[in-house]
Scaffold this motif. Structure first.
Motif, PDB file in Angstrom:
ATOM      1  N   VAL A   1       0.859  -1.175   0.000  1.00  0.00           N
ATOM      2  CA  VAL A   1       0.000   0.000   0.000  1.00  0.00           C
ATOM      3  C   VAL A   1       0.898   1.229   0.000  1.00  0.00           C
ATOM      4  N   PRO A  17       2.255   4.947   0.711  1.00  0.00           N
ATOM      5  CA  PRO A  17       1.974   5.860   1.821  1.00  0.00           C
ATOM      6  C   PRO A  17       1.172   7.064   1.337  1.00  0.00           C
ATOM      7  N   PRO A  18       0.398   7.670   2.198  1.00  0.00           N
ATOM      8  CA  PRO A  18      -0.360   8.865   1.793  1.00  0.00           C
ATOM      9  C   PRO A  18       0.594   9.986   1.380  1.00  0.00           C
ATOM     10  N   GLU A  19       0.245  10.696   0.333  1.00  0.00           N
ATOM     11  CA  GLU A  19       1.134  11.725  -0.201  1.00  0.00           C
ATOM     12  C   GLU A  19       1.109  13.007   0.630  1.00  0.00           C
ATOM     13  N   ASN A  20       0.030  13.269   1.315  1.00  0.00           N
ATOM     14  CA  ASN A  20      -0.106  14.519   2.062  1.00  0.00           C
ATOM     15  C   ASN A  20       0.595  14.471   3.422  1.00  0.00           C
ATOM     16  N   GLU A  21       0.889  13.282   3.902  1.00  0.00           N
ATOM     17  CA  GLU A  21       1.438  13.148   5.244  1.00  0.00           C
ATOM     18  C   GLU A  21       2.924  13.468   5.265  1.00  0.00           C
ATOM     19  N   GLN A  22       3.346  14.276   6.241  1.00  0.00           N
ATOM     20  CA  GLN A  22       4.741  14.633   6.406  1.00  0.00           C
ATOM     21  C   GLN A  22       5.273  13.925   7.647  1.00  0.00           C
TER      22      GLN A  22
END
Length: 77
Positions: free
Chosen positions: A28, A30-35
């Protein structure tokens, strides 16, 4: 004999279906918006305590070396 062949075939088919449905090997993304979480700055009091602990440990090590030299009568340098 015919009934046994049907039971074995049904069991084999069920096992293949279960095995096939469980073979999801995709990772899966990783989410692109997460820092990544930012590192919090160290509390100045804690930083001072940490530096003092390091100094104390260095002094203890020096004292231990001096004690060994006194006990053995040898210079270990």
């Amino acid at each position: 004999m015919n009934k046994m062949l049907i039971k074995l075939t049904g069991t084999a088919l069920a096992a293949m279906l279960i095995t096939g449905c469980a073979a999801n090997n995709e990772d899966v993304p990783p989410p692109e918006n997460e820092q990544p979480p930012a590192e919090e700055p160290m509390d100045p009091d804690m930083e001072q305590d940490e530096n003092q602990m390091e100094d104390d440990m260095n002094k203890d090590e020096e004292n231990m070396e001096e004690d060994v030299e006194e006990d053995t009568g040898d210079d270990q340098q």
